[in-house]
Write a protein that holds these residues in place. Structure first.
Motif, PDB file in Angstrom:
ATOM      1  N   THR A 248       0.837  -1.210   0.000  1.00 34.20           N
ATOM      2  CA  THR A 248       0.000   0.000   0.000  1.00 34.20           C
ATOM      3  C   THR A 248       0.864   1.249   0.000  1.00 34.20           C
ATOM      4  O   THR A 248       0.558   2.241  -0.682  1.00 34.20           O
ATOM      5  CB  THR A 248      -0.930   0.006   1.219  1.00 34.20           C
ATOM      6  N   LEU A 261       0.647  -7.023  -4.939  1.00 36.64           N
ATOM      7  CA  LEU A 261      -0.616  -6.634  -4.318  1.00 36.64           C
ATOM      8  C   LEU A 261      -1.545  -7.835  -4.203  1.00 36.64           C
ATOM      9  O   LEU A 261      -2.095  -8.108  -3.131  1.00 36.64           O
ATOM     10  CB  LEU A 261      -1.277  -5.526  -5.144  1.00 36.64           C
ATOM     11  N   ALA A 262      -1.750  -8.556  -5.287  1.00 37.20           N
ATOM     12  CA  ALA A 262      -2.662  -9.699  -5.262  1.00 37.20           C
ATOM     13  C   ALA A 262      -2.183 -10.760  -4.279  1.00 37.20           C
ATOM     14  O   ALA A 262      -2.976 -11.312  -3.495  1.00 37.20           O
ATOM     15  CB  ALA A 262      -2.795 -10.288  -6.667  1.00 37.20           C
ATOM     16  N   VAL A 265      -2.549  -9.495  -0.537  1.00 35.14           N
ATOM     17  CA  VAL A 265      -3.946  -9.407  -0.099  1.00 35.14           C
ATOM     18  C   VAL A 265      -4.531 -10.802   0.097  1.00 35.14           C
ATOM     19  O   VAL A 265      -5.253 -11.058   1.075  1.00 35.14           O
ATOM     20  CB  VAL A 265      -4.774  -8.582  -1.100  1.00 35.14           C
ATOM     21  N   ALA A 291      -7.186  -4.634   3.644  1.00 38.42           N
ATOM     22  CA  ALA A 291      -7.150  -5.180   2.285  1.00 38.42           C
ATOM     23  C   ALA A 291      -7.755  -4.205   1.282  1.00 38.42           C
ATOM     24  O   ALA A 291      -7.205  -3.977   0.195  1.00 38.42           O
ATOM     25  CB  ALA A 291      -7.888  -6.513   2.243  1.00 38.42           C
ATOM     26  N   THR A 292      -8.895  -3.613   1.626  1.00 37.24           N
ATOM     27  CA  THR A 292      -9.517  -2.659   0.695  1.00 37.24           C
ATOM     28  C   THR A 292      -8.720  -1.372   0.596  1.00 37.24           C
ATOM     29  O   THR A 292      -8.736  -0.713  -0.453  1.00 37.24           O
ATOM     30  CB  THR A 292     -10.970  -2.348   1.094  1.00 37.24           C
ATOM     31  N   VAL A 295      -6.286  -2.625  -2.179  1.00 33.86           N
ATOM     32  CA  VAL A 295      -6.864  -2.987  -3.479  1.00 33.86           C
ATOM     33  C   VAL A 295      -7.565  -1.799  -4.129  1.00 33.86           C
ATOM     34  O   VAL A 295      -7.498  -1.611  -5.346  1.00 33.86           O
ATOM     35  CB  VAL A 295      -7.837  -4.168  -3.300  1.00 33.86           C
ATOM     36  N   LEU A 309      -8.858  -1.760 -12.166  1.00 30.39           N
ATOM     37  CA  LEU A 309     -10.221  -2.178 -11.825  1.00 30.39           C
ATOM     38  C   LEU A 309     -11.140  -2.043 -13.023  1.00 30.39           C
ATOM     39  O   LEU A 309     -11.949  -2.938 -13.321  1.00 30.39           O
ATOM     40  CB  LEU A 309     -10.742  -1.339 -10.656  1.00 30.39           C
ATOM     41  N   PHE A 316      -9.203  -8.346 -11.291  1.00 35.05           N
ATOM     42  CA  PHE A 316      -8.551  -7.505 -10.292  1.00 35.05           C
ATOM     43  C   PHE A 316      -9.148  -7.717  -8.905  1.00 35.05           C
ATOM     44  O   PHE A 316      -8.435  -7.682  -7.905  1.00 35.05           O
ATOM     45  CB  PHE A 316      -8.666  -6.034 -10.697  1.00 35.05           C
ATOM     46  N   LEU A 317     -10.462  -7.929  -8.830  1.00 36.46           N
ATOM     47  CA  LEU A 317     -11.125  -8.071  -7.536  1.00 36.46           C
ATOM     48  C   LEU A 317     -11.181  -9.521  -7.051  1.00 36.46           C
ATOM     49  O   LEU A 317     -11.772  -9.792  -6.003  1.00 36.46           O
ATOM     50  CB  LEU A 317     -12.545  -7.503  -7.610  1.00 36.46           C
ATOM     51  N   LEU A 320     -10.562 -10.401  -3.353  1.00 32.68           N
ATOM     52  CA  LEU A 320     -11.654 -10.079  -2.440  1.00 32.68           C
ATOM     53  C   LEU A 320     -12.806 -11.066  -2.620  1.00 32.68           C
ATOM     54  O   LEU A 320     -13.358 -11.580  -1.644  1.00 32.68           O
ATOM     55  CB  LEU A 320     -12.164  -8.649  -2.682  1.00 32.68           C
TER      56      LEU A 320
END
Length: 747
Positions: A248, A261-262, A265, A291-292, A295, A309, A316-317, A320
């Motif tokens: 982040t 990042l992926a 998370v 996490a949010t 992301v 996104l 990408f999501l 989550l």
């Protein structure tokens, strides 16, 4: 800096006092001296000598006025009499008391001492006579260390404070009272000896230290601390949180570490899912928020030219969507109880069942709210309506974080004779839990697994019970709060603008609660439905433009408008005024009389790092010779129709828009519209899906060409009149209101 409040009561050994001050100063401390001594030539001389090493020196003065809240007691009142008697005793005591008693009295009645002691990390008695006064002062700051200058532990305490104070301050107050350099030095001492008792507690707070440095835009220092902490012997869950915080921080600094990042998370949410299964909702919620933060960081999506996104919402999501915690955050109330310990694990989770389109509006196929979630207080509900009398429809408007978008709607609804309208502003003074993200996420998890949720304040609950329809503008924290607490029988309508499509809250809403969703543009609807598949179960999903009163903009243009562009609401990176400057430069290369009106407030000083860098770039470009003399800063105005009389063209340079109000109002003024094909939504037919294709341009060169093609006054006036007719016909409130009313209230 570490702050020391040094209390001096005796001046019997001035050389020792000067030596003490030099010793404290060489330790890098900020020293404030309270001289609780009688006024004299000696005291004045000492005050002057101390001034070279101390940040502040105070000859202690007693305040015996008896004021409360700045108001003195009325003469001859009972309190006035008590104050008079007290003052006689105190002043007499100061005259006859020994040094210790005199210093104690002076410190007790000096308000400066109370203010300064609250900021002190060390309260130091310069001599033994000052010990009692220091003890009294310390009552106003229980966290401060209190010592006497002769204490042999002083050097050790000073060394300890050099580490603990910067870390404690950055965790509590960010970088407001310490520097990033001090924090890094302090952390290096912790990393060098993590088992030291007074340092060990900070090892487990590494995530908080990195987070605070990132929020203070100290990105390099945050990375140093994060990488150092990852080398320590930490529990796996803390290391996972650190890795997410590190990624982040890299994103906030302008990087785009997609693979890291992926992975980070997914790892963190694995621990969140474990915590959820164990019933530790607080930990699961905290990790979900972190996490949010990563992301959906604004540097990746909010005001950039391209967002991962928007390019691939599903991929990408995926971290989550695959998480059990996020499945719970969007699940119907009580449907995820099976995940908790002690429940039947053989029970399958309740699937999201699309609502029957033929069912009455507001119905839902989701299970009823469990009895454990019933309000703690039984409310009377709406007042009874007498048979045979017309019953006004009760509408509760919840404005969200940007209430000005609902002001016109509220006024319009309030004028309707068949409606009764009330407003619940969750940002108004009251219960902070209504808009605190961490608390809302925790309550959403409790709601999903069937645990009791803290009841809303009684006035809020009564409003929710009163309403037939609740309209929530912006799918932000307000939407989360309302869907948790609103009665399931109430018709609930949520409106999306643009920012929420790239925000966390839509992924944490029980969409089975919602009857209708309004999008201000088709491109926003397309993105949100791809990013939040659960939302497609909502029975009604509609595209309705913003509320705008466009007829009032039809004022005649003034001379000079034919060479003038306008940008309304310009000073944000998402509005991209730099792009507009390039358009102006191309025009002024042809004719130096071209001007650009910048209408609205200047850049806010409170922005994220990328926006601050953009602001600096804009300032530098705006000072260049080819555009500087063509800029006209209008500032904020409440008379926009009058200001737009000077504009023959209106420019939208935005990177992202939901529905652009300012440019539409400019078109309604008869200005020729020049709409950039908003880069973030270019693949979603953003601008071209709202406005005629000939209005939309893709580069500064295309924009300049469109403007120059309408430079002839007659052609400009003709195109401006056509633009006004188009937006008034399609977007004025008189055209939009029937559709909005039908969606809000039902056919």
């Amino acid at each position: 800096m570490t702050e020391v409040l040094l209390i001096v009561v005796s001046l019997s050994d001035v050389p020792r006092l000067l030596g003490l001050l030099e010793r404290l100063g060489s330790a890098g401390l900020t020293i404030r001296v309270a001289l609780a001594v009688p006024a004299s030539a000696t005291a004045a001389d000492v005050e002057e000598q101390l001034g070279t090493d101390a940040a502040e020196i105070r000859m202690v003065r007693m305040n015996l006025s008896g004021r409360r809240g700045g108001v003195a007691p009325a003469r001859f009142s009972r309190r006035w009499a008590k104050v008079v008697m007290r003052n006689l005793v105190v002043r007499g005591g100061v005259r006859v008391a020994d040094d210790e008693r005199r210093g104690w009295l002076m410190v007790r009645y000096d308000p400066w001492i109370r203010r300064r002691v609250r900021q002190a990390d060390l309260i130091l008695a310069a001599d033994r006579d000052a010990e009692r006064a220091a003890e009294l002062a310390a009552r106003h700051n229980r966290d401060a260390v209190r010592l006497t200058a002769t204490d042999p532990a002083l050097d050790g305490v000073l060394a300890q404070l050099a580490t603990t104070v910067p870390l404690r301050r950055v965790l509590r107050q960010g970088l407001s009272r310490t520097t990033a350099e001090e924090v890094v030095l302090a952390w290096k001492r912790v990393a060098a000896d993590p088992a030291e008792p007074h340092l060990n507690d900070f090892v487990g707070q590494a995530v908080g230290v990195v987070h605070a440095l990132r929020r203070g835009h100290a990105f390099e220092e945050a990375e140093v601390v994060a990488r150092s902490a990852l080398g320590l012997d930490l529990p796996p869950a803390e290391k996972a949180a650190l890795r997410v915080e590190l990624v982040t921080n890299q994103i906030a600094a302008g990087g785009s570490p997609a693979r890291e990042l992926a992975e980070a998370v997914r790892e963190l949410l694995g621990f969140a899912d474990e915590a959820l299964r164990e019933g530790d909702l607080e930990t699961a919620g905290r990790m979900a928020v972190q996490a949010t933060d990563a992301v959906l960081h604004r540097e990746l999506h909010a005001d950039v030219l391209a967002s991962p996104l928007l390019e691939d919402p599903e991929g990408f999501l995926a971290p989550l969507r695959d998480s059990l915690t996020f499945q719970a955050l969007r699940a119907p109330a009580g449907s995820m109880a099976w995940v908790l310990p002690g429940t039947n694990r053989a029970v399958s989770p309740v699937p999201s069942v699309p609502s029957d389109p033929s069912a009455p509006s507001g119905s839902s196929a989701s299970p009823e709210r469990p009895a454990s979630l019933a309000p703690a207080t039984t409310l009377p509900g709406p007042a009874p309506r007498l048979p045979g009398t017309p019953a006004p429809h009760r509408v509760l408007v919840v404005p969200g974080d940007y209430p000005h978008f609902t002001q016109g709607i509220i006024s319009a609804l309030a004028d309707e004779p068949d409606l009764e309208v009330r407003v619940l502003n969750l940002r108004a003074p009251g219960v902070r839990r209504r808009y605190q993200r961490g608390a809302l996420v925790l309550d959403r998890l409790r709601d999903a697994v069937g645990r009791p949720v803290p009841a809303p304040a009684r006035p809020d609950a009564e409003l929710l019970e009163w309403a037939d329809t609740i309209f929530v503008d912006w799918c932000d924290n307000a939407a989360q709060w309302v869907t948790i607490h609103a009665p399931r029988t109430t018709r609930l309508v949520v409106r999306f603008h643009s920012l929420e499509a790239i925000s966390p809250q839509p992924h944490m809403v029980d969409w089975s609660q919602v009857s209708e969703v309004i999008f201000v543009g088709r491109h926003v609807r397309e993105l949100v439905e791809r990013a939040v598949p659960d939302l497609t179960q909502v029975p009604g999903r509609h595209v309705v433009p913003n509320e705008m009163r466009l007829e009032r903009f039809g004022l005649p243009k003034r001379p000079g408008a034919e060479r003038t562009l306008a940008m309304v609401g310009w000073a944000q990176r998402v509005k991209d005024p730099l792009w507009a400057l390039e358009v102006l430069a191309l025009l002024r290369a042809e004719d130096p009389t071209w001007r650009l009106l910048l209408i609205g407030r200047d850049f806010s000083p409170h922005q994220h790092a990328g926006a601050l860098r953009y602001q600096d770039e804009f300032r530098e470009r705006a000072a260049a010779d080819d555009v500087r003399d063509g800029l006209v800063h209008v500032g904020y105005t409440t008379e926009l129709p009058e200001v737009l009389r000077d504009a023959g063209f209106v420019l939208s340079a935005s990177r992202r828009e939901g529905f652009p109000v300012g440019p539409t109002e400019g078109a309604a003024s008869g200005a020729v519209p020049v709409m950039r094909d908003w880069p973030m939504y270019a693949d979603y037919s953003g601008a071209s899906g709202i406005f005629p294709a000939e209005w939309v341009v893709r580069s500064p060169a295309e924009a300049a060409a469109r403007i120059l093609a309408h430079a002839d006054p007659e052609r400009r006036a003709e195109a401006g009149a056509a633009a006004r007719d188009y937006v008034v016909e399609h977007f004025d409130w008189r055209a939009v209101e029937p559709r909005f009313r039908e969606v809000l209230l039902g056919p």
